[in-house]
Scaffold this active site. Structure first.
Site, PDB file in Angstrom:
ATOM      1  N   LYS A   1       0.745  -1.618  -0.296  1.00  0.00           N
ATOM      2  CA  LYS A   1      -0.203  -0.182   0.157  1.00  0.00           C
ATOM      3  C   LYS A   1       0.595   0.905   0.558  1.00  0.00           C
ATOM      4  O   LYS A   1       0.680   2.113  -0.215  1.00  0.00           O
ATOM      5  CB  LYS A   1      -0.988   0.044   1.670  1.00  0.00           C
ATOM      6  CG  LYS A   1      -1.949  -1.166   1.271  1.00  0.00           C
ATOM      7  CD  LYS A   1      -3.578  -1.172   1.520  1.00  0.00           C
ATOM      8  CE  LYS A   1      -3.873  -2.108   1.254  1.00  0.00           C
ATOM      9  NZ  LYS A   1      -5.708  -2.013   0.596  1.00  0.00           N
TER      10      LYS A   1
ATOM     11  N   GLU B   1      -9.903   6.274   3.266  1.00  0.00           N
ATOM     12  CA  GLU B   1     -10.773   5.154   4.533  1.00  0.00           C
ATOM     13  C   GLU B   1      -9.510   4.049   4.907  1.00  0.00           C
ATOM     14  O   GLU B   1      -8.680   4.214   3.865  1.00  0.00           O
ATOM     15  CB  GLU B   1     -12.211   4.912   3.025  1.00  0.00           C
ATOM     16  CG  GLU B   1     -11.649   4.152   2.403  1.00  0.00           C
ATOM     17  CD  GLU B   1     -10.003   4.264   0.960  1.00  0.00           C
ATOM     18  OE1 GLU B   1     -10.417   5.289   1.153  1.00  0.00           O
ATOM     19  OE2 GLU B   1      -9.783   3.805   0.701  1.00  0.00           O
TER      20      GLU B   1
ATOM     21  N   SER C   1       1.752  -9.495  -0.583  1.00  0.00           N
ATOM     22  CA  SER C   1       1.471  -9.044  -0.379  1.00  0.00           C
ATOM     23  C   SER C   1       1.233  -7.785   0.995  1.00  0.00           C
ATOM     24  O   SER C   1       1.649  -6.257   1.010  1.00  0.00           O
ATOM     25  CB  SER C   1      -0.428  -7.894  -0.548  1.00  0.00           C
ATOM     26  OG  SER C   1      -0.952  -8.907   0.379  1.00  0.00           O
TER      27      SER C   1
HETATM   28  C1  LIG Z   1      -1.577  -6.862   3.037  1.00  0.00           C
HETATM   29  C2  LIG Z   1      -2.765  -6.621   2.333  1.00  0.00           C
HETATM   30  N1  LIG Z   1      -2.918  -7.527   1.059  1.00  0.00           N
HETATM   31  C3  LIG Z   1      -3.902  -7.004   0.084  1.00  0.00           C
HETATM   32  C4  LIG Z   1      -4.884  -6.000   0.853  1.00  0.00           C
HETATM   33  C5  LIG Z   1      -5.683  -5.279  -0.098  1.00  0.00           C
HETATM   34  O1  LIG Z   1      -6.328  -4.531  -0.804  1.00  0.00           O
HETATM   35  P1  LIG Z   1      -6.066  -4.734  -2.364  1.00  0.00           P
HETATM   36  O2  LIG Z   1      -7.328  -5.359  -2.603  1.00  0.00           O
HETATM   37  O3  LIG Z   1      -6.203  -3.713  -2.785  1.00  0.00           O
HETATM   38  O4  LIG Z   1      -4.543  -5.371  -2.705  1.00  0.00           O
HETATM   39  C6  LIG Z   1      -4.681  -5.438   2.038  1.00  0.00           C
HETATM   40  C7  LIG Z   1      -5.931  -4.320   2.539  1.00  0.00           C
HETATM   41  O5  LIG Z   1      -5.643  -3.685   3.589  1.00  0.00           O
HETATM   42  C8  LIG Z   1      -3.452  -5.869   2.607  1.00  0.00           C
HETATM   43  O6  LIG Z   1      -3.699  -5.226   4.013  1.00  0.00           O
END
Ligand SMILES: Cc1ncc(COP(=O)(O)O)c(C=O)c1O
Lengths: 416, 275
Positions: free
Chosen positions: A89, A111, A382
């Site tokens: 993020k 948000e 992620s």
């Molecule tokens: C580590 C992590 N992965 C994935 C997501 C999901 O969001 P996005 O689908 O936008 O990647 C989040 C959302 O808070 C997150 O913190």
């Protein structure tokens, strides 16, 4: 993949802009500023410099050999968990905050669900010296108290939102209400690749380094492309950030994993593409979890970051066109994968991320059956799991003093 | 079944009487479907010229706390889209032009063409669409314009203080009935003072169209109606009506009396607006 002649912000029959007229001028201004900035080498250079020097990006590519052995296929992890603030993020917020400064605005709003985007926004605001207000569902401020504390420490104001279901979708509503009244001096740092144009495209472009880097890293190290790329999908920012670089590589399969909660058949889930229907939510035509009257249904997931009844419109299009496939992963499958990755690789992923790990392992086994053990799957790791330790402690009963000497959780030898 | 009357007729009648039209909003199904219909009838009897029936929606991004609360209560009590149409039918039977104010997804879900057909056969005059602009796409903006044409319905789109002159021109070209000018940059909710953004917006809008222009957002008193009615063709009131019912949640007759008293005050403000 998307028809270049299609109007900006349209992904096939999805996307677009369904917003109050009051915000259209601001969305147009943002679109112009972003288009202009991306064409300016000085802006792009500064973005990459900040990512490198401040956020630890490019993140490494790591071959998870013990996990690979267990699965019977080669599993590569793109280590976004090692980024500053612990998730992909940070890319998006640093991009949007840099743009905010370029536009001369002094205040940002955001948000947040799990609090990851809120923490990232507060971080970027501190970095650029901007005023920051984060809207967070009251249910989430309670279940993610650690992230609330982090945001406070970073100087942000956190506003608990009690309206509606008091979760992420209501936090977005409240942020939009703030924005309608403050748009002349405030930028809305939207947290995922959803919402009205230009957010889905802009967030994708700020996150697409994930896939661009990983594709180059894989090619350089292995001299080939992976057979499949995999990511979890909440609103879809980390997934589209990974997928974009591979969409034109027809031989690479593209897998997205949504939150299956208690199981799609239970009705308690957040698997928007798998189980939702086309509609309009938060400014875009996309898949939506909705009832017969078009009222948004509440989503359910152990992962606050995936607990959203909508999804980015580009994913809706990729699903509709068949270029990517999306499956659901239950809470239990995700938590098993979290423990498995911890035990085999010494990496505790975010629960969101654990959905990608679980789903990718499931599909990698089929892929290996077809292509043999050299089948290669790239998973976007992620985020890291520090923020989720309270949930994990409860889920696995780790806080129970009677269990401290019991068997480790997520035994990799167990029949999976 | 009644034949739909365009809101334009109500604006024309008010103009002939030398005053702005008074437009009144409540969500359908609040406090319940029958109670909501009673409330609209009280407003009509006390002098409202055009009625807006709100379709309660789970994610009302343009609404402040007052309307959110009422809509949420209506939804919790199980109000459905068909109840909104039932409410329209009962209110339109009074002879007052009745429009639906709705976020877009419920219309799409019902089917744009089917919604237009059923709204017309309920006697409804048209739709106000706070999160749909004429250029909203893919699909929708054009689909609604076509369906409204097919069923002879008013299309009321919003213009805002932040709208460029180009967007105002594009928006009013797609409107029928009247144009909704949002007086403030913000969400619905009563405000104590009137906005200084409304008059310039009305002037810019009137430069682009001969349609009547109604001003809404934040209006709650006869004095405000008198002030705005001096330059606008209509004055739109929502949250202040809802507040009457919320404040007397345990005593419906008292809520209806408060509603009548407020309507009379607002209507009186309309009568003195241009004196
Ligand atoms: C580590 C992590 N992965 C994935 C997501 C999901 O969001 P996005 O689908 O936008 O990647 C989040 C959302 O808070 C997150 O913190």
């Amino acid at each position: 993949m998307t028809d270049p002649s299609a109007p900006a912000g349209h992904f096939g029959e999805f996307g677009g802009r369904f917003m109050p007229e009051a915000l259209v001028a601001a969305l147009d201004e943002l679109t112009d500023a972003w288009t202009d900035a991306m064409a300016d080498p000085a802006f792009v250079d500064e973005f990459h410099t900040i990512l490198r020097e401040y956020a630890g990006i490019p993140s490494p590519l790591y071959e998870a050999s013990r996990l690979s052995e267990l699965v019977g296929a080669r599993i590569l992890l793109k280590r976004e968990d090692l980024n500053h603030t612990g998730a992909h993020k940070i890319r998006n917020v640093l991009g949007q905050a840099l743009l905010t400064r370029r536009m001369g605005k002094q205040r940002v709003i955001a948000e947040t669900g799990a609090g990851q985007h809120g923490v990232a926004s507060a971080t970027a605001a501190a970095y650029f010296g901007l005023d920051c207000t984060v809207y967070m569902g009251a249910v989430d401020t309670r279940r993610q108290a650690l992230n609330v504390a982090r945001m406070h420490l970073l100087g942000a104001t956190v506003v608990p939102v009690e309206s509606g279901s008091a979760t992420l979708k209501d936090a977005i509503n409240e942020a939009l209400r703030d924005w309608v009244a403050s748009v002349d001096h405030t930028a809305y740092l939207f947290g995922t690749a959803a919402g009205p144009h230009p957010f889905p495209s802009m967030v994708r472009d700020f996150c697409r380094g994930i896939g661009d880097e990983a594709r180059a890293q894989v090619l350089e190290r292995y001299g080939r492309l992976p057979d499949a790329v995999a990511a979890c999908v909440g609103g879809g920012s980390n997934a589209i950030g990974l997928f974009t670089a591979f969409l034109d590589d027809a031989e690479v399969e593209v897998w997205g994993f949504e939150a299956g909660g208690d199981g799609v058949e239970s009705g308690r889930h957040a698997a928007t593409i798998v189980a939702g229907e086309p509609g309009v939510l938060h400014g875009a035509r996309t898949y939506v979890l909705q009832d017969e009257d078009g009222q948004t249904r509440e989503s359910h997931s152990i992962s606050a970051g995936l607990d959203y009844p909508g999804v980015g419109p580009e994913h809706a299009h990729l699903a509709h066109s068949g270029r990517a496939s999306y499956e659901a992963v239950t809470d239990t499958e995700a938590m098993d994968a979290l423990a498995l990755l911890a035990r085999t690789e010494g990496i505790i992923p975010a629960i969101e991320t654990a959905h990608a790990v679980a789903g990718a392992i499931r599909r990698a086994k089929d892929l290996a059956a077809e292509k043999g053990p050299e089948a290669m799957v790239l998973i976007n790791l992620s985020g890291r799991g520090d923020k989720d330790m309270a949930t994990a402690t409860e889920w696995f009963g780790l806080g129970d003093p009677d269990r401290v000497t019991a068997e480790p959780v997520g035994d990799p030898g167990a029949d999976r | 079944m009644t034949t739909p009357t365009s809101t334009a007729t109500a604006f024309a009648r008010a103009a002939a009487e030398g005053r702005p039209a008074l437009v009144g909003y409540l969500p359908a199904g609040f406090p319940d479907v029958a109670g909501g219909i009673d409330a609209f009838r009280v407003m009509v009897d006390a002098g409202v010229d055009v009625v807006e029936v709100g379709l309660p929606y789970s994610d009302p991004v343009m609404d402040g706390p007052t309307i959110q609360t009422a809509a949420q209560q209506a939804l919790e009590r199980g109000v459905r889209t068909v109840d909104v149409l039932r409410t329209v039918e009962a209110v339109a039977a009074t002879g007052v032009p009745t429009v639906v104010m709705t976020y877009w997804n419920p219309v799409e879900r019902y089917g744009v063409e089917r919604f237009a057909a059923d709204l017309a056969s309920a006697g409804g005059a048209g739709l106000i669409t706070p999160d749909l602009t004429p250029d909203s796409a893919p699909g929708s903006g054009a689909a609604w314009i076509a369906a409204a044409d097919a069923h002879d319905l008013d299309r009321i789109f919003l213009v805002s203080p932040s709208s460029t002159d180009e967007r105002i021109a594009m928006t009013v070209a797609a409107c029928r009935g009247f144009v909704y000018a949002t007086a403030v940059m913000g969400v619905t909710g009563a405000r104590t003072s009137t906005s200084d953004l409304a008059a310039p917006l009305v002037a810019r809008t009137k430069a682009a169209t001969h349609l009547p222009v109604g001003v809404g957002l934040g209006v709650s008193s006869g004095d405000q109606v008198a002030e705005i009615g001096a330059y606008a063709d209509g004055v739109i009131v929502g949250s202040a009506f809802v507040r009457c019912l919320l404040d007397h949640a345990d005593d419906r007759p008292a809520g209806l009396r408060a509603l009548a008293a407020l309507t009379e005050d607002l209507a009186e403000g309309a009568r003195r607006a241009r004196r």
